[in-house]
Design a protein around this motif. Structure first.
Motif, PDB file in Angstrom:
ATOM      1  N   ALA A   1       0.836  -1.211   0.000  1.00 26.45           N
ATOM      2  CA  ALA A   1       0.000   0.000   0.000  1.00 26.45           C
ATOM      3  C   ALA A   1       0.865   1.253   0.000  1.00 26.45           C
ATOM      4  O   ALA A   1       0.654   2.174  -0.809  1.00 26.45           O
ATOM      5  N   GLY A   2       1.829   1.323   0.906  1.00 24.58           N
ATOM      6  CA  GLY A   2       2.706   2.482   0.970  1.00 24.58           C
ATOM      7  C   GLY A   2       3.609   2.591  -0.232  1.00 24.58           C
ATOM      8  O   GLY A   2       3.913   3.696  -0.709  1.00 24.58           O
ATOM      9  N   PHE A   3       4.053   1.441  -0.732  1.00 26.53           N
ATOM     10  CA  PHE A   3       4.894   1.422  -1.929  1.00 26.53           C
ATOM     11  C   PHE A   3       4.118   1.986  -3.116  1.00 26.53           C
ATOM     12  O   PHE A   3       4.638   2.796  -3.898  1.00 26.53           O
ATOM     13  N   THR A   4       2.850   1.586  -3.245  1.00 28.68           N
ATOM     14  CA  THR A   4       2.002   2.096  -4.324  1.00 28.68           C
ATOM     15  C   THR A   4       1.758   3.583  -4.157  1.00 28.68           C
ATOM     16  O   THR A   4       1.773   4.346  -5.141  1.00 28.68           O
ATOM     17  N   ALA A   5       1.518   4.023  -2.922  1.00 30.21           N
ATOM     18  CA  ALA A   5       1.351   5.458  -2.670  1.00 30.21           C
ATOM     19  C   ALA A   5       2.604   6.230  -3.058  1.00 30.21           C
ATOM     20  O   ALA A   5       2.527   7.321  -3.635  1.00 30.21           O
ATOM     21  N   ALA A   6       3.779   5.671  -2.740  1.00 31.01           N
ATOM     22  CA  ALA A   6       5.038   6.337  -3.102  1.00 31.01           C
ATOM     23  C   ALA A   6       5.203   6.419  -4.617  1.00 31.01           C
ATOM     24  O   ALA A   6       5.646   7.458  -5.140  1.00 31.01           O
ATOM     25  N   GLN A   7       4.850   5.356  -5.325  1.00 31.60           N
ATOM     26  CA  GLN A   7       4.894   5.412  -6.788  1.00 31.60           C
ATOM     27  C   GLN A   7       3.978   6.514  -7.323  1.00 31.60           C
ATOM     28  O   GLN A   7       4.308   7.212  -8.288  1.00 31.60           O
ATOM     29  N   SER A   8       2.814   6.654  -6.685  1.00 25.58           N
ATOM     30  CA  SER A   8       1.859   7.672  -7.108  1.00 25.58           C
ATOM     31  C   SER A   8       2.422   9.075  -6.901  1.00 25.58           C
ATOM     32  O   SER A   8       2.289   9.952  -7.769  1.00 25.58           O
ATOM     33  N   VAL A   9       3.049   9.298  -5.749  1.00 27.70           N
ATOM     34  CA  VAL A   9       3.641  10.610  -5.474  1.00 27.70           C
ATOM     35  C   VAL A   9       4.765  10.894  -6.471  1.00 27.70           C
ATOM     36  O   VAL A   9       4.898  12.021  -6.972  1.00 27.70           O
ATOM     37  N   LEU A  10       5.578   9.900  -6.775  1.00 29.50           N
ATOM     38  CA  LEU A  10       6.643  10.086  -7.769  1.00 29.50           C
ATOM     39  C   LEU A  10       6.060  10.489  -9.118  1.00 29.50           C
ATOM     40  O   LEU A  10       6.614  11.357  -9.808  1.00 29.50           O
ATOM     41  N   ALA A  11       4.928   9.868  -9.500  1.00 22.01           N
ATOM     42  CA  ALA A  11       4.296  10.211 -10.770  1.00 22.01           C
ATOM     43  C   ALA A  11       3.804  11.662 -10.759  1.00 22.01           C
ATOM     44  O   ALA A  11       3.945  12.386 -11.752  1.00 22.01           O
TER      45      ALA A  11
ATOM     46  N   ALA B   1      -9.519   7.490   1.180  1.00 16.37           N
ATOM     47  CA  ALA B   1      -8.460   7.949   2.081  1.00 16.37           C
ATOM     48  C   ALA B   1      -8.326   7.134   3.356  1.00 16.37           C
ATOM     49  O   ALA B   1      -7.297   7.216   4.028  1.00 16.37           O
ATOM     50  N   THR B   2      -9.337   6.357   3.736  1.00 20.32           N
ATOM     51  CA  THR B   2      -9.195   5.520   4.928  1.00 20.32           C
ATOM     52  C   THR B   2      -8.706   4.116   4.582  1.00 20.32           C
ATOM     53  O   THR B   2      -8.507   3.290   5.469  1.00 20.32           O
ATOM     54  N   GLY B   3      -8.514   3.822   3.298  1.00 20.03           N
ATOM     55  CA  GLY B   3      -8.000   2.522   2.885  1.00 20.03           C
ATOM     56  C   GLY B   3      -6.492   2.449   3.002  1.00 20.03           C
ATOM     57  O   GLY B   3      -5.827   3.397   3.449  1.00 20.03           O
ATOM     58  N   GLY B   4      -5.931   1.330   2.594  1.00 18.81           N
ATOM     59  CA  GLY B   4      -4.492   1.127   2.723  1.00 18.81           C
ATOM     60  C   GLY B   4      -3.674   2.109   1.913  1.00 18.81           C
ATOM     61  O   GLY B   4      -2.859   2.869   2.449  1.00 18.81           O
ATOM     62  N   VAL B   5      -3.874   2.126   0.587  1.00 12.40           N
ATOM     63  CA  VAL B   5      -3.120   3.048  -0.267  1.00 12.40           C
ATOM     64  C   VAL B   5      -3.493   4.491   0.053  1.00 12.40           C
ATOM     65  O   VAL B   5      -2.631   5.365   0.139  1.00 12.40           O
ATOM     66  N   GLY B   6      -4.792   4.737   0.249  1.00 12.72           N
ATOM     67  CA  GLY B   6      -5.243   6.096   0.515  1.00 12.72           C
ATOM     68  C   GLY B   6      -4.663   6.677   1.782  1.00 12.72           C
ATOM     69  O   GLY B   6      -4.168   7.811   1.791  1.00 12.72           O
ATOM     70  N   SER B   7      -4.707   5.921   2.875  1.00 11.81           N
ATOM     71  CA  SER B   7      -4.183   6.435   4.147  1.00 11.81           C
ATOM     72  C   SER B   7      -2.692   6.677   4.068  1.00 11.81           C
ATOM     73  O   SER B   7      -2.179   7.670   4.595  1.00 11.81           O
ATOM     74  N   MET B   8      -1.967   5.776   3.373  1.00  9.76           N
ATOM     75  CA  MET B   8      -0.535   5.981   3.211  1.00  9.76           C
ATOM     76  C   MET B   8      -0.255   7.158   2.281  1.00  9.76           C
ATOM     77  O   MET B   8       0.714   7.901   2.472  1.00  9.76           O
TER      78      MET B   8
ATOM     79  N   THR C   1     -13.455  10.606   1.356  1.00 12.21           N
ATOM     80  CA  THR C   1     -13.835   9.357   2.006  1.00 12.21           C
ATOM     81  C   THR C   1     -15.349   9.238   2.147  1.00 12.21           C
ATOM     82  O   THR C   1     -16.060  10.247   2.174  1.00 12.21           O
ATOM     83  N   GLY C   2     -15.802   8.014   2.246  1.00 13.63           N
ATOM     84  CA  GLY C   2     -17.191   7.758   2.582  1.00 13.63           C
ATOM     85  C   GLY C   2     -17.379   7.525   4.059  1.00 13.63           C
ATOM     86  O   GLY C   2     -18.500   7.283   4.521  1.00 13.63           O
ATOM     87  N   LYS C   3     -16.289   7.611   4.815  1.00 17.21           N
ATOM     88  CA  LYS C   3     -16.325   7.376   6.265  1.00 17.21           C
ATOM     89  C   LYS C   3     -15.985   8.685   6.985  1.00 17.21           C
ATOM     90  O   LYS C   3     -14.894   8.860   7.524  1.00 17.21           O
TER      91      LYS C   3
END
Length: 323
Positions: A123-133, A151-158, A174-176
């Motif tokens: 999740a955090g690795f995917t978030a980091a790839q997204s920020v790099l993009a 935003a409360t999910g794994g990738v979203g929160s990270m 978020t829906g929460k």
């Protein structure tokens, strides 16, 4: 292990031996793993995720090398494995022992414990790839708000934690909404409902509002984000829980020059993988890492799988095996 019982799948703890493990050059004593959306799908026997049953899920693992026929790793080395076919076609990290190809193994960076590595995980690795993009496409903190959906999910929160750590104005979608305080503690400057962002009108473009976005859900939400992004902005996409279709025109791309970047973590090339983990262990390591983290044992894991499958999971779930 996930097994077929009549017409359904069942997740249960099973005793195996090292001889039962799949082929590979490196055998690892797993200290921590994690729960991801792909794992929840594997628990349902999803044939697009796993090859056959019985199956051991867990697309993340971190621990200590027990045995290695590869000269690159020695017993006692602390390592992590994320992506590739781990927990998919290959038995995964929800086990006290795994055996994997040496080319999948990443030395644990000195700035991370095995537990921290699994809080980050895929999740955090995917978030980091997204920020790099976003950064590669010129989305900088001073250019305005960046949205993070799911935003409360794994990738979203990270994603929220990482962007906030890097100085961005983060809008958590978020829906929460009962998790507003947790999202603000994670670094969000604003928290909005998904209804405030998702727009099902047929207008080819919406008012330009944000500099960029990390989308984890797809569907109508992704379409709305693309139609509402500022000139030269960028939106990344890595999930499709809300749908795989993209119903829109090309106007935002040719009139505002925006970019849509797909993020795929499983097959990330090894040199890039090493570079991202190095950053996540140093200058990109979020200060708010402990927020929205649940730690469970294997016996407690089925409840968390049920929560994820029914849309009630929050943040990251870390699985404790041999700490």
């Amino acid at each position: 292990m996930v097994e077929q019982v009549e017409q359904t799948t069942r997740l249960e703890i099973t005793s195996l031996t090292l001889h039962d493990l799949p082929a590979g050059e490196v055998t690892i004593a797993v200290e921590y793993s994690s729960l991801n959306f792909k794992d929840a799908m594997a628990c349902q026997g999803h044939r697009g995720i796993i090859g056959s049953l019985p199956h051991v899920p867990g697309i993340d693992a971190a621990g200590v090398v027990l045995e290695s026929t590869s000269p690159d790793y020695q017993p006692g080395n602390r390592v992590l494995v994320t992506g590739y076919d781990l927990g998919q076609k290959h038995w995964g990290g929800w086990a006290q022992r795994i055996r994997v190809p040496a080319t999948w193994v990443v030395p644990l960076p000195s700035g991370l414990s095995t537990r921290e590595a699994m809080i980050i995980g895929t999740a955090g690795f995917t978030a980091a790839q997204s920020v790099l993009a976003l950064q590669r496409n010129g989305v900088l903190p001073e250019q305005g708000e960046v949205l993070v959906t799911g935003a409360t999910g794994g990738v979203g929160s990270m994603g929220v934690k990482l962007l906030a750590h890097l100085g961005y104005q983060v809008v958590a979608v978020t829906g929460k909404l009962d998790q507003r305080n947790a999202l603000r503690q994670a670094g969000a400057t604003r928290v909005v409902s998904r209804e405030e962002v998702s727009n099902d009108s047929t207008r080819p473009m919406l008012s330009a509002q944000w500099a960029g976005a990390i989308d984890t859900v797809g569907g109508q939400m992704l379409t709305s984000l693309l139609r509402g992004t500022q000139f030269g902005g960028c939106v990344t996409t890595c999930g499709l829980v809300a749908g795989a279709e993209l119903n829109m025109t090309v106007y935002p791309f040719i009139l505002r020059g925006i970019s849509l970047c797909g993020v795929a973590s499983a097959e990330c090339p090894y040199p890039q993988r090493l570079a991202i983990w190095k950053r996540l262990s140093t200058d990109w390591k979020p200060r708010t890492l402990p927020h929205m983290v649940t730690e469970v044992t294997l016996r407690e894991l089925p409840e968390q799988v049920d929560r994820m499958q029914t849309g009630h999971s929050l943040g990251r779930v870390v699985v404790r095996l041999n700490p």
